[in-house]
Design a protein around this motif. Structure first.
Motif, PDB file in Angstrom:
ATOM      1  N   ARG A 269       0.839  -1.199   0.000  1.00 57.71           N
ATOM      2  CA  ARG A 269       0.000   0.000   0.000  1.00 57.71           C
ATOM      3  C   ARG A 269       0.877   1.254   0.000  1.00 57.71           C
ATOM      4  NH1 ARG A 269      -4.618  -0.463   4.312  1.00 57.71           N
ATOM      5  NH2 ARG A 269      -5.557   1.057   2.925  1.00 57.71           N
ATOM      6  N   PRO A 272      -1.212   7.721  -3.167  1.00 57.88           N
ATOM      7  CA  PRO A 272      -1.338   8.034  -4.591  1.00 57.88           C
ATOM      8  C   PRO A 272      -0.534   9.271  -4.951  1.00 57.88           C
ATOM      9  CG  PRO A 272      -3.282   8.759  -3.398  1.00 57.88           C
ATOM     10  CD  PRO A 272      -2.432   8.024  -2.398  1.00 57.88           C
ATOM     11  N   ASP A 285      -9.258  12.244  -0.242  1.00 62.27           N
ATOM     12  CA  ASP A 285      -8.555  11.233   0.557  1.00 62.27           C
ATOM     13  C   ASP A 285      -7.317  11.804   1.235  1.00 62.27           C
ATOM     14  OD1 ASP A 285      -7.005  11.609  -1.682  1.00 62.27           O
ATOM     15  OD2 ASP A 285      -6.887   9.497  -2.251  1.00 62.27           O
ATOM     16  N   GLY A 293      -4.410   4.840  -0.346  1.00 61.43           N
ATOM     17  CA  GLY A 293      -5.313   4.167  -1.281  1.00 61.43           C
ATOM     18  C   GLY A 293      -4.652   3.557  -2.490  1.00 61.43           C
ATOM     19  N   GLY A 294      -3.340   3.789  -2.668  1.00 60.22           N
ATOM     20  CA  GLY A 294      -2.655   3.240  -3.823  1.00 60.22           C
ATOM     21  C   GLY A 294      -2.047   1.880  -3.525  1.00 60.22           C
ATOM     22  N   TYR A 295      -1.689   1.161  -4.594  1.00 55.83           N
ATOM     23  CA  TYR A 295      -1.012  -0.136  -4.458  1.00 55.83           C
ATOM     24  C   TYR A 295       0.203  -0.159  -5.385  1.00 55.83           C
ATOM     25  CZ  TYR A 295      -4.804  -2.126  -1.706  1.00 55.83           C
ATOM     26  OH  TYR A 295      -5.701  -2.385  -0.702  1.00 55.83           O
ATOM     27  N   SER A 314       1.463   2.035  -9.151  1.00 51.30           N
ATOM     28  CA  SER A 314       1.567   3.066  -8.109  1.00 51.30           C
ATOM     29  C   SER A 314       1.377   4.472  -8.658  1.00 51.30           C
ATOM     30  CB  SER A 314       2.935   2.976  -7.419  1.00 51.30           C
ATOM     31  OG  SER A 314       3.989   3.158  -8.358  1.00 51.30           O
ATOM     32  N   TRP A 318      -6.273   8.128  -9.687  1.00 50.44           N
ATOM     33  CA  TRP A 318      -7.476   7.797  -8.918  1.00 50.44           C
ATOM     34  C   TRP A 318      -7.323   6.410  -8.315  1.00 50.44           C
ATOM     35  CZ3 TRP A 318     -10.509  11.719  -7.915  1.00 50.44           C
ATOM     36  CH2 TRP A 318     -10.619  12.777  -8.828  1.00 50.44           C
ATOM     37  N   THR A 319      -7.644   6.281  -7.032  1.00 51.27           N
ATOM     38  CA  THR A 319      -7.499   5.008  -6.330  1.00 51.27           C
ATOM     39  C   THR A 319      -8.762   4.164  -6.456  1.00 51.27           C
ATOM     40  OG1 THR A 319      -8.402   5.758  -4.218  1.00 51.27           O
ATOM     41  CG2 THR A 319      -6.055   6.203  -4.642  1.00 51.27           C
ATOM     42  N   GLN A 322     -11.514   5.582  -4.284  1.00 53.50           N
ATOM     43  CA  GLN A 322     -12.204   6.714  -4.902  1.00 53.50           C
ATOM     44  C   GLN A 322     -13.135   6.245  -6.019  1.00 53.50           C
ATOM     45  OE1 GLN A 322      -8.557   8.829  -5.783  1.00 53.50           O
ATOM     46  NE2 GLN A 322      -9.172  10.538  -4.480  1.00 53.50           N
ATOM     47  N   SER A 342      -9.456  -0.790 -13.243  1.00 58.24           N
ATOM     48  CA  SER A 342      -8.754   0.447 -12.916  1.00 58.24           C
ATOM     49  C   SER A 342      -8.657   1.395 -14.096  1.00 58.24           C
ATOM     50  CB  SER A 342      -7.332   0.119 -12.450  1.00 58.24           C
ATOM     51  OG  SER A 342      -6.599  -0.515 -13.498  1.00 58.24           O
TER      52      SER A 342
END
Length: 411
Positions: A269, A272, A285, A293-295, A314, A318-319, A322, A342
């Motif tokens: 994680r 963003p 966020d 919220g990102g990966y 990454s 937009w996550t 969201q 995504s």
């Protein structure tokens, strides 16, 4: 004695070790019976049979032909089942009971792991959106559309044509019209493309009329998988003005046979990218109590075994949280098995573009592959998406591949 070697002692750093344990649905070779399985190394554990052998209360969730019941059970059950599975494959006291319940991956058939309810696809990479804008609107002052930094753009797709990795993709036919043509023609697409994406799988449904907030993402989303949003660019270009994608995308969407639970991706994680525009409250966020919220997913795109791109997830503006908040803010309800993509994952460099549209700049630039030149896909081409994410103690978390071969279609 078990009929084959079991994967309790995996090589160090195996990306499908006990720290991962993605879920799928399989049939043993020669059998039509489907059941939930969990991947460990290059084997799959019959999760329902293991639950029964160990007297687990989770038999009702795992001894099923689909992940649907587990998805619907909710976050507490997801965590409890994962803890149990981890113990089953790591605690020596359990190994004798389940040793005979592993199947080599080479000996099973893998199936679509859940019934897809609704399908939504987004457009969340700023790099991708800017590339597309520059390709199709080269004279525009801004390559992004005016709304892009204010909301996650998306469209509703066709759930019935979501297929599992390994399914052939039939070249679609439809109308197309080049700018110089006097009238449209009908025939097979000549600009067949891929889009490297990540799909998010909804477990817990929501009530009609009740939006899902940013903070509730992990209460509803079970896990993620790689996703290939196949696209017929010539069909899409002729049909999508003034509405969105239709026949140019609805013929096939490929997903991995393995769903990686969010709980396996804690170390991946990340925050963003920095926001450049103030967001409305339901999408904001930036608060300290909102989880990243990102990966950090490292994706590779290969055509016929040759890597053509390595898009980094990454960088997505937009996550997934969201996107979930936006697609329910009007009161639209979630259903168990909803899938949302995504959007194409593209990084800032030319080697990180997640579609042939970008890699060849809409056919202007030719890709040099060992088996010939490409601008768009040819019949017989095999596209493979693979990925990994950082895991505990430096170990990688592998995501299940998405593979599809293009086959000729009828007119």
């Amino acid at each position: 004695m078990p009929p084959f070697d079991v994967p309790f002692d995996l090589p160090e750093g195996d990306p499908f070790g006990p720290h991962n344990l993605p879920y799928g649905v399989f049939s043993p070779s020669g059998s039509a019976e489907r059941t939930v399985g969990v991947r460990l190394g290059d084997h799959v554990l019959d999760a329902g049979a293991a639950a029964a052998a160990l007297g687990s209360p989770y038999v009702s969730l795992l001894a099923r032909p689909s992940l649907g019941p587990l998805l619907a059970a909710g976050r507490t059950a997801w965590s409890d089942v994962r803890r149990a599975l981890t113990a089953w494959v790591t605690v020596p006291a359990h190994q004798e009971a389940i040793a005979g319940l592993f199947h080599p991956l080479s000996s099973v058939d893998l199936h679509l792991p859940f019934e897809v309810a609704d399908y939504v696809d987004f457009y969340a990479s700023e790099n991708h959106a800017r590339n597309v804008g520059q390709i199709f609107r080269p004279d525009a002052a801004d390559s992004l559309t005016p709304n892009w930094k204010h909301l996650p753009i998306g469209y509703h797709g066709r759930s019935g044509t979501v297929v599992v990795s390994g399914t052939d993709v039939v070249r679609p036919s439809g109308q197309r019209k080049a700018p110089a043509d006097a009238a449209p023609v009908f025939g097979p697409s000549v600009r067949l493309d891929i889009e490297a994406e990540v799909g998010f799988v909804v477990g817990t449904p929501s009530e009609l009329g009740r939006p899902v907030g940013l903070g509730d993402f992990r209460e509803h989303v079970f896990g993620l998988c790689l996703l290939n949003d196949w696209s017929a660019r010539d069909i899409q270009a002729w049909e999508y003005v003034p509405l969105g994608p239709f026949l140019g995308k609805s013929f096939a969407t490929s997903v991995s046979a393995w769903i990686t639970p969010l709980d396996a991706l804690e170390e991946a994680r990340v925050a963003p990218p920095e926001r450049t525009h103030e967001l409305l409250p339901y999408l904001d966020d930036s608060a300290a109590d909102v989880e990243p919220g990102g990966y950090d997913l490292r994706i590779s795109v290969a055509i016929n075994g040759h890597v053509v791109s390595e898009p980094p997830f990454s960088t997505m503006y937009w996550t997934a949280a969201q996107q979930l908040a936006h697609m329910t803010v009007n009161g639209a309800s979630l259903r168990t098995g909803d899938l949302y993509g995504s959007g194409t994952v593209s990084g800032p460099s030319a080697a990180e573009r997640g579609s042939l549209l970008e890699l060849t700049w809409n056919g202007r630039d030719v890709l040099e592959l060992p088996d010939g030149k490409r601008t768009f896909l040819e019949d017989g081409d095999v596209v493979t998406l693979s990925a990994w994410a950082p895991g505990p103690d430096g170990v990688r978390v592998g995501l299940g591949d998405v593979v599809g071969q293009v086959v000729p279609g009828g007119v």
